[in-house]
Scaffold this motif. Structure first.
Motif, PDB file in Angstrom:
ATOM      1  N   LYS A  35      12.163 -16.134  30.476  1.00  0.00           N
ATOM      2  CA  LYS A  35      11.823 -15.523  31.760  1.00  0.00           C
ATOM      3  C   LYS A  35      10.923 -16.431  32.599  1.00  0.00           C
ATOM      4  CE  LYS A  35      12.238 -10.872  29.852  1.00  0.00           C
ATOM      5  NZ  LYS A  35      13.596 -10.724  30.267  1.00  0.00           N
ATOM      6  N   CYS A  36      11.263 -17.699  32.623  1.00  0.00           N
ATOM      7  CA  CYS A  36      10.455 -18.716  33.289  1.00  0.00           C
ATOM      8  C   CYS A  36      11.248 -19.319  34.444  1.00  0.00           C
ATOM      9  CB  CYS A  36      10.095 -19.801  32.257  1.00  0.00           C
ATOM     10  SG  CYS A  36       9.245 -21.244  32.900  1.00  0.00           S
ATOM     11  N   ASN A  65       5.723 -17.852  23.714  1.00  0.00           N
ATOM     12  CA  ASN A  65       5.296 -16.794  24.629  1.00  0.00           C
ATOM     13  C   ASN A  65       3.880 -17.017  25.153  1.00  0.00           C
ATOM     14  OD1 ASN A  65       5.933 -14.300  25.944  1.00  0.00           O
ATOM     15  ND2 ASN A  65       4.571 -13.245  24.522  1.00  0.00           N
ATOM     16  N   GLN A  66       3.373 -18.237  25.065  1.00  0.00           N
ATOM     17  CA  GLN A  66       1.980 -18.508  25.432  1.00  0.00           C
ATOM     18  C   GLN A  66       1.752 -18.742  26.921  1.00  0.00           C
ATOM     19  OE1 GLN A  66       1.167 -21.644  22.323  1.00  0.00           O
ATOM     20  NE2 GLN A  66      -0.657 -20.366  22.115  1.00  0.00           N
ATOM     21  N   PHE A  67       2.794 -18.860  27.698  1.00  0.00           N
ATOM     22  CA  PHE A  67       2.637 -19.184  29.116  1.00  0.00           C
ATOM     23  C   PHE A  67       3.197 -18.054  29.963  1.00  0.00           C
ATOM     24  CE2 PHE A  67       3.208 -23.042  26.621  1.00  0.00           C
ATOM     25  CZ  PHE A  67       1.978 -23.627  26.821  1.00  0.00           C
ATOM     26  N   GLY A  68       2.321 -17.232  30.481  1.00  0.00           N
ATOM     27  CA  GLY A  68       2.739 -16.124  31.329  1.00  0.00           C
ATOM     28  C   GLY A  68       3.556 -15.074  30.606  1.00  0.00           C
ATOM     29  N   ALA A  69       3.461 -15.007  29.281  1.00  0.00           N
ATOM     30  CA  ALA A  69       4.228 -14.040  28.474  1.00  0.00           C
ATOM     31  C   ALA A  69       5.707 -14.053  28.874  1.00  0.00           C
ATOM     32  CB  ALA A  69       3.628 -12.641  28.592  1.00  0.00           C
ATOM     33  N   GLN A  70       6.257 -15.265  29.040  1.00  0.00           N
ATOM     34  CA  GLN A  70       7.620 -15.408  29.547  1.00  0.00           C
ATOM     35  C   GLN A  70       8.685 -15.475  28.445  1.00  0.00           C
ATOM     36  OE1 GLN A  70       7.182 -18.749  32.255  1.00  0.00           O
ATOM     37  NE2 GLN A  70       6.479 -17.390  33.863  1.00  0.00           N
ATOM     38  N   LYS A 124       1.086 -27.730  28.740  1.00  0.00           N
ATOM     39  CA  LYS A 124       0.656 -27.039  29.958  1.00  0.00           C
ATOM     40  C   LYS A 124       1.565 -25.872  30.353  1.00  0.00           C
ATOM     41  CE  LYS A 124      -2.738 -29.889  30.755  1.00  0.00           C
ATOM     42  NZ  LYS A 124      -3.985 -29.648  30.104  1.00  0.00           N
ATOM     43  N   TRP A 125       2.866 -25.934  29.944  1.00  0.00           N
ATOM     44  CA  TRP A 125       3.782 -24.866  30.352  1.00  0.00           C
ATOM     45  C   TRP A 125       5.062 -24.948  29.537  1.00  0.00           C
ATOM     46  CZ3 TRP A 125       1.903 -20.970  32.880  1.00  0.00           C
ATOM     47  CH2 TRP A 125       2.756 -19.992  33.405  1.00  0.00           C
ATOM     48  N   ASN A 126       5.915 -23.973  29.753  1.00  0.00           N
ATOM     49  CA  ASN A 126       7.234 -23.937  29.117  1.00  0.00           C
ATOM     50  C   ASN A 126       8.068 -25.154  29.523  1.00  0.00           C
ATOM     51  OD1 ASN A 126       6.771 -21.192  28.142  1.00  0.00           O
ATOM     52  ND2 ASN A 126       7.094 -20.553  30.267  1.00  0.00           N
TER      53      ASN A 126
END
Length: 159
Positions: A35-36, A65-70, A124-126
């Protein structure tokens, strides 16, 4: 640990898989999310895998799931999403942490071998990507904004 081939991880279907099974192949290891904004990169990752797998190239996905619960789903939901939405056939592993006290050992290794922006080890992100050569050495780290197409020339050099 001397190479990524010394590690193992649990697949989406719950089986422990040794990375030694990928020995001699070039790898692109990616932390993924369903969901990113970068989720459409699944399409390009799958295209790279299909194009180069006969030459010894594998894309490996690690949901996180550590970045924005995506990546809120469980393994079954993740597998269904990847298959139905992007026809993913490359190996997908169980959801892991890539930062913090529960960081999976593979990511501890990858982050120490290829640092990010300004020398940071943190993801830093997905869709951060690590390119690994056929010997198991980490060659490069790519930001989430680097598309699979952007990375293709670097993959070709390893094949």
């Amino acid at each position: 640990m001397s190479s990524i081939y010394d590690f193992s991880a649990r697949t989406l279907d719950g089986q422990e898989k040794s990375f030694n099974d990928f020995s001699g192949q070039a790898l692109l290891v990616v932390n993924t999310a369903s969901k990113c904004g970068f989720t459409p990169q699944y399409e390009g990752l799958e295209a790279l895998f299909r194009k180069y797998k006969a030459q010894g190239f594998v894309v490996i996905g690690f949901p996180c799931n550590q970045f924005g619960a995506q990546e809120p789903g469980d393994s079954t939901e993740i597998a269904q999403f990847c298959s139905r939405t992007y026809d993913v056939t490359f190996p997908m592993f169980a959801k892991i942490d890539v930062n913090g006290p529960q960081t999976h050992p593979i990511y501890e290794y990858l982050k120490t071998k290829a640092k990010g922006l300004l020398g940071s080890e943190a993801i830093k992100w997905n869709f951060t990507k690590f390119l690994v050569d056929r010997k198991g050495d980490v060659i490069a780290r790519f930001a989430p904004t680097a598309t699979p197409r952007d990375i293709e020339p670097e993959i070709e050099k390893l094949l």
